[in-house]
Enzyme design. Structure first.
Site, PDB file in Angstrom:
ATOM      1  N   GLU A 128      55.158   9.180 -32.394  1.00  0.00           N
ATOM      2  CA  GLU A 128      54.162   8.114 -32.496  1.00  0.00           C
ATOM      3  C   GLU A 128      52.874   8.694 -33.098  1.00  0.00           C
ATOM      4  O   GLU A 128      52.448   9.751 -32.670  1.00  0.00           O
ATOM      5  CB  GLU A 128      53.846   7.510 -31.123  1.00  0.00           C
ATOM      6  CG  GLU A 128      52.947   6.298 -31.255  1.00  0.00           C
ATOM      7  CD  GLU A 128      52.695   5.585 -29.924  1.00  0.00           C
ATOM      8  OE1 GLU A 128      53.165   6.065 -28.882  1.00  0.00           O
ATOM      9  OE2 GLU A 128      52.021   4.566 -29.949  1.00  0.00           O
ATOM     10  N   GLY A 268      47.786  13.281 -24.300  1.00  0.00           N
ATOM     11  CA  GLY A 268      48.151  13.460 -22.892  1.00  0.00           C
ATOM     12  C   GLY A 268      49.650  13.528 -22.691  1.00  0.00           C
ATOM     13  O   GLY A 268      50.165  14.456 -22.077  1.00  0.00           O
ATOM     14  N   MET A 270      53.709  11.347 -23.961  1.00  0.00           N
ATOM     15  CA  MET A 270      54.364  10.392 -24.865  1.00  0.00           C
ATOM     16  C   MET A 270      55.591   9.796 -24.205  1.00  0.00           C
ATOM     17  O   MET A 270      56.427  10.504 -23.658  1.00  0.00           O
ATOM     18  CB  MET A 270      54.725  11.122 -26.170  1.00  0.00           C
ATOM     19  CG  MET A 270      55.457  10.268 -27.173  1.00  0.00           C
ATOM     20  SD  MET A 270      54.413   8.892 -27.763  1.00  0.00           S
ATOM     21  CE  MET A 270      55.686   7.650 -28.011  1.00  0.00           C
ATOM     22  N   GLU A 271      55.681   8.472 -24.330  1.00  0.00           N
ATOM     23  CA  GLU A 271      56.663   7.699 -23.566  1.00  0.00           C
ATOM     24  C   GLU A 271      58.035   7.574 -24.218  1.00  0.00           C
ATOM     25  O   GLU A 271      58.742   6.581 -23.980  1.00  0.00           O
ATOM     26  CB  GLU A 271      56.103   6.301 -23.321  1.00  0.00           C
ATOM     27  CG  GLU A 271      56.016   5.397 -24.575  1.00  0.00           C
ATOM     28  CD  GLU A 271      54.675   5.393 -25.276  1.00  0.00           C
ATOM     29  OE1 GLU A 271      53.914   6.372 -25.120  1.00  0.00           O
ATOM     30  OE2 GLU A 271      54.368   4.423 -25.988  1.00  0.00           O
ATOM     31  N   ASN A 272      58.486   8.539 -25.034  1.00  0.00           N
ATOM     32  CA  ASN A 272      59.797   8.441 -25.677  1.00  0.00           C
ATOM     33  C   ASN A 272      60.857   7.956 -24.687  1.00  0.00           C
ATOM     34  O   ASN A 272      60.900   8.393 -23.544  1.00  0.00           O
ATOM     35  CB  ASN A 272      60.241   9.815 -26.188  1.00  0.00           C
ATOM     36  CG  ASN A 272      59.111  10.569 -26.826  1.00  0.00           C
ATOM     37  OD1 ASN A 272      58.572  10.124 -27.826  1.00  0.00           O
ATOM     38  ND2 ASN A 272      58.717  11.686 -26.230  1.00  0.00           N
ATOM     39  N   HIS A 304      51.757   5.890 -16.126  1.00  0.00           N
ATOM     40  CA  HIS A 304      51.514   5.215 -17.405  1.00  0.00           C
ATOM     41  C   HIS A 304      52.732   5.352 -18.333  1.00  0.00           C
ATOM     42  O   HIS A 304      53.234   4.369 -18.871  1.00  0.00           O
ATOM     43  CB  HIS A 304      50.262   5.809 -18.063  1.00  0.00           C
ATOM     44  CG  HIS A 304      49.924   5.212 -19.391  1.00  0.00           C
ATOM     45  ND1 HIS A 304      48.996   4.202 -19.540  1.00  0.00           N
ATOM     46  CD2 HIS A 304      50.393   5.469 -20.638  1.00  0.00           C
ATOM     47  CE1 HIS A 304      48.913   3.868 -20.815  1.00  0.00           C
ATOM     48  NE2 HIS A 304      49.753   4.631 -21.508  1.00  0.00           N
ATOM     49  N   GLU A 305      53.194   6.570 -18.505  1.00  0.00           N
ATOM     50  CA  GLU A 305      54.318   6.779 -19.438  1.00  0.00           C
ATOM     51  C   GLU A 305      55.575   6.110 -18.899  1.00  0.00           C
ATOM     52  O   GLU A 305      56.344   5.523 -19.650  1.00  0.00           O
ATOM     53  CB  GLU A 305      54.570   8.268 -19.693  1.00  0.00           C
ATOM     54  CG  GLU A 305      53.349   9.064 -20.174  1.00  0.00           C
ATOM     55  CD  GLU A 305      52.606   8.454 -21.343  1.00  0.00           C
ATOM     56  OE1 GLU A 305      53.218   7.746 -22.164  1.00  0.00           O
ATOM     57  OE2 GLU A 305      51.375   8.672 -21.437  1.00  0.00           O
TER      58      GLU A 305
HETATM   59  N1  B3K Z   1      51.718   6.323 -26.769  1.00  0.00           N
HETATM   60  C1  B3K Z   1      51.202   7.660 -26.663  1.00  0.00           C
HETATM   61  C2  B3K Z   1      50.076   7.943 -27.590  1.00  0.00           C
HETATM   62  C3  B3K Z   1      50.502   8.279 -28.963  1.00  0.00           C
HETATM   63  C4  B3K Z   1      49.321   8.699 -29.795  1.00  0.00           C
HETATM   64  C5  B3K Z   1      49.677   8.874 -31.230  1.00  0.00           C
HETATM   65  N2  B3K Z   1      48.562   9.373 -31.990  1.00  0.00           N
HETATM   66  C6  B3K Z   1      50.800   7.979 -25.267  1.00  0.00           C
HETATM   67  C7  B3K Z   1      50.420   6.847 -24.427  1.00  0.00           C
HETATM   68  O1  B3K Z   1      49.498   6.111 -24.660  1.00  0.00           O
HETATM   69  O2  B3K Z   1      51.089   6.625 -23.457  1.00  0.00           O
HETATM   70 ZN    ZN Z   2      50.237   4.533 -23.443  1.00  0.00          ZN
END
Ligand code: B3K
Ligand code: ZN
Length: 882
Positions: A128, A268, A270-272, A304-305
């Site tokens: 992302e 912080g 990433m929610e893969n 959050h993730e």
């Molecule tokens: N979705 C990711 C953030 C990605 C940032 C890309 N530059 C983490 C989050 O907000 O949960």
């Molecule tokens: Zn997020």
């Protein structure tokens, strides 16, 4: 091949792809410098797309080594590779066909940390927003969803672990010391949620049984030896899974959920899908090395993730303009989770502090943009506090407008209606309109109009008539690209406090809509008349910070003190203390600037101390009440022509006065709030520590010597107390031998722990005053400084620029010139990191003239560089021209 451009993306230009991607099979043969990736895509032309439309795929710095059409090499005249795009022509009008793209990737050389890279010997990905196109040519956009199969081949010894999204299909040996693993993710997803991790890591394992009785394997992977430090994260994960079932009815949907912690990461976490990748700062914790704030952050970010699994993954965004759809909503969900796990009022105070110190300045400066922007140049620069935090506040306001039940009904409708889709903000809002039969048209302006609304209130009480009249006026300041604004729908929670602390119940209200305890301000000017009020009430307005606004309401200090003592809304009590303090701080800054004597009204100290000493209140709340509005808060209130030195001097004088006024109380608080027994990170113990350390800070100010802090440092048995004592020493007594000794003890004790050494850098980076820059430069020479590690760069350079107002804004401009040099040094290696740190100058226009001139020159020196990344160039141009 270089990426970008300067090309601006517009929301209005959105159109669907000409081809539909049915599925993709990826095979990776991992190698530190020459990883091979084969991507086989099954596609067909979308119904209604022109028969001659080519297939145009995105790429970024790719080396393509092969291209096949239905398994046969593609004729050279059928494709072109230019401008970061692969264009393939002469494709069938109907029926599926297969395109295979081979690429070669150098993970070792990937210092941008986007796409596939290596950190600490581990292969990992960050896709992302647009990192997948650095792996292979693809429809790298969030509205293209498909199922993925991933095969990973790697050296068995260095990479015993081979992970990707979804469920594990199987694995086996592969000859020549290699092995392979296959993963299949049954949930269609966009490419930004793809992840691959391979390496040799330790694991903490557990299971979770979902509400329908399915057992899910939970695994958190960390560096070998760090497993015990991941148990809190595991606990937080299980609590998050349970909470999402109970509160939002959301169940997890794969057999396994994995988290991998890495030490080089741009953000912080990433929610893969099924395979979250985390900055290890938000996974690892133990009492010796993590503060209470670290524990709270870990809990919030794990949640959050995880919550993204539904808000973001199952329902994703149609395009990146809709980013707040997943981010704002998911922040709202993690805020609610933390509020339920801890103290709701204290959590709300922390949220509002953060919103005001980060989002309000963004909204008031050259980088201001709507929660749902309509154009961007570099999407990574839109992962902002406006999209996240203001986005969350907008969701919270929907909940406030609709009430708990209808909000839930709207959320359920959203999950039902859009599961498996890529949705828009309009889709989201429509669900709440349909669920409630309320028109949210005017309310939607919150998504589209940038700038923090200013609400001016004035009130009058008429004893003879028994009426209380409230006049409200709203103004939304102009922001870049938006000069004229429409009035918004602003929900203001309120109460009318009587002298005995009870609340007046009006017999009638005219001139404004009220639902329960919410006033609906919808016009530019509105006057409300409350009847049947027998004695003069004190208005408590915007309780719980129901709307993210600036409120100008001249209430007498006595009225504010009354709210601070009696409001049933704890948040409002905290807010009243701040409102009482702020004019004093502003006045003190003004006087400090012209060299006048600063006098302090004892009512401020009295009110603060009354709350601090009130044993019926939770300790964490009392600690927040003692925490005066920050220097940044004062700067924001002043709005323009800021002199950070004067602001600090004024605030310091007031702090000293309160410290002396309350010395006896602080000493008692300090003595009585020692937490006995072993460390536990629960909110109650954390609150006691926070209160005790707040008292320590005032005591150090009153006593004027480092002894108490040095003793506290020596006796601390946890990182919260240790770092709090060290901060007092360093900030208040930077030149004392006790401080030098403590810094040295801290450094040697934790030299092997990168996350703790980050704290060592940050504490020193925030020592106020002119000398800060010299200190930073010396610290950069330290063998512990590592320019390749984003956490380390943020802890020193970032913290200095964001959180040291007097040091960074040195009157001679040296701080800005230093930052400009740093940005130019970081940018070639890691543009995202450089761009993020540069946003620390977002309020430069609000500085007094000389500093503003220096700041402008520094920005111009960045802008005049002809090798800037699009990331930095986008920020610097907006900062200069916005
Ligand atoms: N979705 C990711 C953030 C990605 C940032 C890309 N530059 C983490 C989050 O907000 O949960
Ligand atoms: Zn997020």
């Amino acid at each position: 091949m270089r990426t970008d451009s300067g090309r601006i993306m517009h929301l209005a230009d959105y159109r669907r792809t000409d081809f539909v991607l049915e599925r993709v099979d990826l095979t990776f043969e991992l190698d530190p410098t020459a990883t091979k990736c084969t991507s086989r895509m099954l596609l067909h032309r979308r119904e209604g797309s022109p028969a001659d439309a080519p297939l145009v795929l995105d790429g970024d710095e790719l080396k393509m080594t092969g291209l096949l059409y239905d398994g046969m090499p593609m004729e050279a005249e059928r494709y072109t590779e230019e401008d970061d795009q692969l264009t393939i022509r002469d494709l069938p009008e109907s029926g599926s066909f297969e395109i295979t793209v081979d690429t070669e990737i150098n993970p070792e050389a990937n210092t941008k940390l986007m796409g596939l890279y290596r950190t600490g010997g581990v292969y990992c990905t960050q896709c992302e927003a647009e990192g997948f196109r650095r792996i292979t040519y693809f429809y790298d956009r969030p509205d293209v969803l498909c199922v993925y199969t991933v095969n990973i081949i790697a050296d068995k010894e260095s990479c015993p672990l081979l992970l990707s999204n979804g469920n594990f299909l199987g694995g086996a040996g592969y000859g020549e010391g290699k092995h392979f693993a296959a993963w299949f993710d049954p949930h269609p997803k966009p490419s930004y949620l793809f992840a691959l991790v391979a390496g040799d890591l330790g694991v903490v394992e557990d299971t979770f049984t979902t509400m329908s009785g399915r057992e899910v394997a939970l695994k958190i992977y960390v560096e070998h030896g760090k497993e015990p430090r991941a148990t809190y994260a595991m606990d937080a994960l299980k609590r998050s899974m349970k909470w999402d079932e109970e509160v939002f009815g959301r169940e997890y949907d794969l057999d396994i959920f994995m988290i991998v912690a890495v030490s080089d990461f741009n953000m912080g976490a990433m929610e893969n899908k099924g395979l979250n990748v985390f900055n290890d700062k938000y996974v690892l914790a133990d009492p010796e090395t993590a503060t209470d704030a670290d524990y709270a952050n870990i809990e919030a970010i794990i949640a959050h993730e995880y919550f993204h699994n539904w808000t973001g993954n199952r329902i994703t965004c149609r395009d990146w303009f809709q980013l707040c759809l997943k981010e704002g909503l998911t922040v709202y969900r993690d805020h609610e989770f933390s509020a339920d796990q801890r103290s709701r009022a204290v959590k709300r105070v922390a949220e509002v502090r953060h919103l005001k110190s980060e989002q309000f300045p963004e909204d008031a400066g050259p980088l201001a943009h709507p929660v749902r922007p309509t154009k961007y140049r570099e999407i990574n620069n839109f992962y902002t506090t406006t999209v996240y935090e203001k986005g969350s506040e907008v969701t919270r306001m929907i909940a406030t407008l609709l009430g708990r039940d209808l909000f839930k009904k709207g959320m359920d409708l959203y999950f039902d209606r859009h599961d498996g889709e890529a949705a828009t903000v309009e889709d989201f809002v429509k669900c709440f309109e349909d669920a409630s039969d309320r028109d949210l048209g005017q309310f939607s302006l919150w998504y589209h109009q940038a700038g923090t609304p200013l609400v001016t209130a004035s009130a009058a009480y008429d004893q003879a008539k028994g009426t209380f009249t409230l006049s409200l006026e709203q103004m939304i300041p102009p922001t870049p690209g938006q000069t004229a604004k429409e009035p918004m729908h602003i929900p203001l929670r309120f109460g009318l406090l009587l002298a005995d602390g009870s609340e007046a119940v009006p017999t009638a209200v005219e001139g404004i809509e009220i639902t329960e305890d919410v006033l609906h301000l919808t016009e530019r000017k509105q006057t409300a008349v409350f009847s049947g009020i027998a004695s003069r009430p004190v208005l408590s307005l915007n309780r719980g910070f129901s709307a993210p606004i600036n409120l100008h309401f001249k209430q007498s200090p006595a009225d504010l003190a009354h709210i601070a003592r009696h409001d049933r809304d704890l948040f409002a009590r905290w807010q009243a203390v701040g409102d009482l303090a702020l004019p004093h701080l502003v006045e003190a800054a003004r006087k400090a600037r012209v060299g006048e004597d600063i006098t302090v009204d004892p009512l401020l100290g009295e009110t603060l101390l009354l709350l601090a000493a009130d044993e019926s209140l939770e300790a964490a709340f009392r600690a927040q009440a003692l925490n005066l509005p920050s220097e940044a808060d004062v700067a924001r209130e002043l709005g323009s022509n800021n002199d950070p030195d004067a602001i600090r001097k004024g605030r310091e004088t007031i702090t000293q006065a309160i410290a002396r006024q309350g010395a006896a109380i602080f000493a008692k608080l300090f003595d009585r709030h020692r937490v006995e027994g072993g460390f536990t990170p629960d909110a109650t113990s954390a609150g006691r520590r926070a209160l005790r350390n707040a008292a320590l800070s005032y005591l150090a100010a009153a006593e004027g010597n480092p002894q108490r802090a040095a003793a506290s440092f020596a006796h601390a048995d946890n990182m919260t107390d240790l770092s709090a004592a060290l901060t007092v020493l360093a900030h208040r007594f930077p030149d004392a031998p006790e401080t030098a000794a403590a810094l040295e003890t801290f450094r040697t004790r934790f030299a092997d722990n990168a996350l703790v050494i980050d704290k060592w850098f940050s504490i020193q980076a925030t020592i106020p005053g002119e000398g800060a820059l010299q200190r930073i430069q010396t610290l950069m020479e330290s063998p512990l400084f590592n320019a390749a590690n984003p956490n380390r760069v943020r802890s020193l350079v970032g913290t200095f620029a964001f959180s040291n107002p007097t040091g960074f804004n040195r009157a001679d401009g040296a701080g800005y010139r230093f930052l400009a040099d740093q940005i130019l040094a970081i940018d070639p290696r890691n543009p995202q990191l450089a761009a993020r740190i540069l946003t620390s100058m977002r309020s430069w226009r609000a500085l007094e003239e000389l500093r503003a001139d220096h700041a402008r020159n520094a920005l111009r020196s960045i802008s005049s560089n002809d090798k800037l990344s699009p990331d930095v160039s986008d920020i610097v141009e907006r900062m200069l021209n916005g």
